[in-house]
Scaffold this motif. Sequence first.
Motif, PDB file in Angstrom:
ATOM      1  N   SER A   1       0.661   4.221  -2.695  1.00 43.96           N
ATOM      2  CA  SER A   1       0.519   5.609  -2.276  1.00 43.96           C
ATOM      3  C   SER A   1       1.639   6.460  -2.873  1.00 43.96           C
ATOM      4  O   SER A   1       1.413   7.560  -3.367  1.00 43.96           O
ATOM      5  CB  SER A   1       0.559   5.637  -0.747  1.00 43.96           C
TER       6      SER A   1
ATOM      7  N   SER B   1       0.828  -1.207   0.000  1.00 40.34           N
ATOM      8  CA  SER B   1       0.000   0.000   0.000  1.00 40.34           C
ATOM      9  C   SER B   1       0.867   1.263   0.000  1.00 40.34           C
ATOM     10  O   SER B   1       0.495   2.268  -0.577  1.00 40.34           O
ATOM     11  CB  SER B   1      -0.959  -0.005   1.191  1.00 40.34           C
TER      12      SER B   1
ATOM     13  N   ASN C   1      -8.245   9.699  -1.113  1.00 35.23           N
ATOM     14  CA  ASN C   1      -7.109   8.809  -1.311  1.00 35.23           C
ATOM     15  C   ASN C   1      -7.484   7.385  -0.915  1.00 35.23           C
ATOM     16  O   ASN C   1      -7.837   7.117   0.218  1.00 35.23           O
ATOM     17  CB  ASN C   1      -5.927   9.295  -0.467  1.00 35.23           C
TER      18      ASN C   1
ATOM     19  N   PHE D   1      -5.621   4.952  -0.449  1.00 38.00           N
ATOM     20  CA  PHE D   1      -4.641   4.311   0.418  1.00 38.00           C
ATOM     21  C   PHE D   1      -4.656   4.879   1.837  1.00 38.00           C
ATOM     22  O   PHE D   1      -3.753   4.641   2.624  1.00 38.00           O
ATOM     23  CB  PHE D   1      -3.239   4.438  -0.183  1.00 38.00           C
ATOM     24  N   GLU D   2      -5.674   5.650   2.142  1.00 41.68           N
ATOM     25  CA  GLU D   2      -5.840   6.231   3.471  1.00 41.68           C
ATOM     26  C   GLU D   2      -5.943   5.107   4.506  1.00 41.68           C
ATOM     27  O   GLU D   2      -6.808   4.241   4.412  1.00 41.68           O
ATOM     28  CB  GLU D   2      -7.131   7.062   3.464  1.00 41.68           C
TER      29      GLU D   2
ATOM     30  N   ASN E   1      -4.956  12.120  -4.655  1.00 40.69           N
ATOM     31  CA  ASN E   1      -3.904  12.335  -3.667  1.00 40.69           C
ATOM     32  C   ASN E   1      -4.387  13.050  -2.421  1.00 40.69           C
ATOM     33  O   ASN E   1      -3.980  12.731  -1.321  1.00 40.69           O
ATOM     34  CB  ASN E   1      -2.752  13.136  -4.288  1.00 40.69           C
TER      35      ASN E   1
END
Lengths: 136, 660
Positions: free
Chosen positions: B7, B3, B145, B147-148, B141
């Motif tokens: 990110s 991850s 996001n 990938f938070e 981004n």
Amino acid sequence: MNRIYTSLILVFALIVIWTIYLTNVKQDNSLTIRYYTIEELVSKESSLSTRVKVGGLIKPNSISINAEDQLEVSFYVYQGNDSLKVYYYGIRPDLFKDDAEVVVAGSFNDNLIVATELQTKCASRYEGDLKNIEKI
Amino acid sequence: MISQIGSLALSISGGLILSTFFFLFYYSIKKNKIFLDISERGLIAVCFCVILATLCLLNELLISNFNLQYVSQYTSYETPLFFKVTALWAGQAGSLLFWTFIMSIYSLIYINVSLRKMYELKFWSYIMLSFIFGFFLLLSNFVANPFEPVSSDIIVQNGNGLNPLLQNVTMAIHPPTLYLGFIGTTILFVMALSALISRSLTFEWIQSIRRWSLIVWTFLSAGIILGGYWAYNELGWGGYWAWDPVENSSLMPWLILTAFIHSSMIQEKRGMLKSWNILLAASTFLLVILGTFITRSGIVSSVHSFTAENLGPLFLGFLTSLILFTVYWFFKRFDLLKSDKKIDSFSSREGGFLYNNLILLLMCFIVLWGTLFPILSEAWNGEKIYVGATYFNQLNVPIGLVLLFLMGIGPLLSWKNTSNSKLLSNFKIPMIVSFVSGIIYSLFFGPFQLYPLVTCMGIAFTATSISNEFRKSYKKSKNKDKSIGSAFASMMLNNRHKNGGYIVHIGITLLFVGFIGRAFEVEKEFNLSPGEEIYFANYIFKLNSIKSEARDNHYAFISDMDVIDQSNNLITSLYPEKRIYFYWNPDPEKRQPHSELDIYSTMRKDIYSIFSAYDAEKNQGYFKIMINPLVNWVWIGGIVMVIGSLFAFWPSKRRDYGVV
């Protein structure tokens, strides 16, 4: 400008005007329906001649289903501190439960909405948040 | 670990976009080709970074890394593997990344294939692509996001799981297909405007943009039909189209793109309507962004809008800047767009295409007006007024019928002008067939209803006219070839573009067959205990039993209902189910009921059954039955449409694109 373009633009303009007439000028209840907030309905009127559309949340523990005929239901929708009673006869959506977001449409008389349409929000997405996740 | 890589790839791609802008700026000053090449590499690197990030997110979904908020929100350990993949586009953050992912694939093809032949479009194409990528990467981004991570004070044992409504194969194919259509319009926009700005509206360009528009059209059409198919088979209100804002926002670009595909043929053939075509091509993308704005801002109440994060203002800003950009260059380059040729005759093929454009544009306006009406009326006098399905049907049905006839009239017209005697001889047979079928329809399928009758006549007219076209070109190739098979094959293959178009038109005609059925739908709601029966629409519905069963991820009540016709023959048995997902959850609030439909489907009609509630005390089920005539023709029409456009798209050896 040549003939063909002029006539096409004319036809386009005519139908555009017709559309605007239908929605804005002609008071046709089958075509348009006004959306009210619960607050507006509670504070201003007790009856309306036109059909209304109202959105809100189902008040917890207010759903009462007729034991004889389960298609018959009444419940309260609320938004903030205001709430309204709704009566509905028919099949209810699967997501119909306490605190579900609903949109109802129907007639409004003596502070009661007799709904002909009942929709719950969020059919295609599962927008739960982390409160639904088991925590340790 | 993975991850973090994802990110990082997202952040890097954001940085790369900035540097691409820098090099493009440098190129515009120095005019040194090396800077253009560098920015091209930069864009390609952005695409690969986005693809990498998407693969990382996919990996996290597959291994159920619940440390990521997105993964824990849309999947659980119980989610089947296949639906862990589809969770990639089930939520806001994932679907935005998925959007950028598809845009990357398209851009790679555009940069490496289309732009190889059109060098002069490169500079402006890169500027616009960088801008659009920049916007979506900004969202991924900083705003949504995927990938938070989940907040550090909780440990997630198991995720939420995917909405049962989305655990369906159609729902897995429908969004990517629609996305492929939506996002493909980006390329059309970039291509149209970069050609306009760099003054290179070449023949090469129009051929290339036409090929792109066919791909996009195919995906968009397939996506819309699949959406209808899913709604019909899964949502349980018995229809496939409800004029919901979300549906409308996919229909509007489709209408305009269809208009573009037709009017660009005039440009290809006769060099006219350049400005119009640029506007249409650009508008498809603008309408896609408008639709995204409507669905993601929650500004119009829709049954399926996103509500979690409000991306409305951002999309509005993006849309406004795109519109301003388009309008600015359109007027600045207006001199380029003038054509010295004119369309003079009402009865010419060009005229036919113009009528088609008029109709499609009108439909788009009506849909747009209806969709935005709540916003417009609220801005006008503070009253939020919705328009219902009646509005859309009342206006669009007659206009759609004109379009149906027009599909039959088009092939009967010649380019430039059609002489009156030719017009008469061309129209004779389709007119006769149309009237005869109208009479047959009235005699056998009364009672009288205007729209179904006219639709039936339109279908007959158009089908005759198109098959006559096939017959003529078959005759032509029969003169050259001897065997029937090879004559047929060479007729079909020789002019794929034209034949593909006609196949699409047959598909649309079949759609109209399905639409007729809507006028004859009937429904009934009732309750039955096992052993009881009810009579409805010439059928007897007899409930045999209601069983219950615990399954892998839900608990099901299964009804068993026989459908018997008037002469006492068993037609079918229906098994609609009432399911409770998450039934093991001790909190009844978190359990989710779901009605699994059962549909008995034939070419003539569907018997559609919904098990809506179960009363355990009385052992009584509540059901809704609908009789929906001709629905299958909608799906068949959709399939034929897609086959036709693939046929038209398939490259032929001869350069015969412009013959339609």
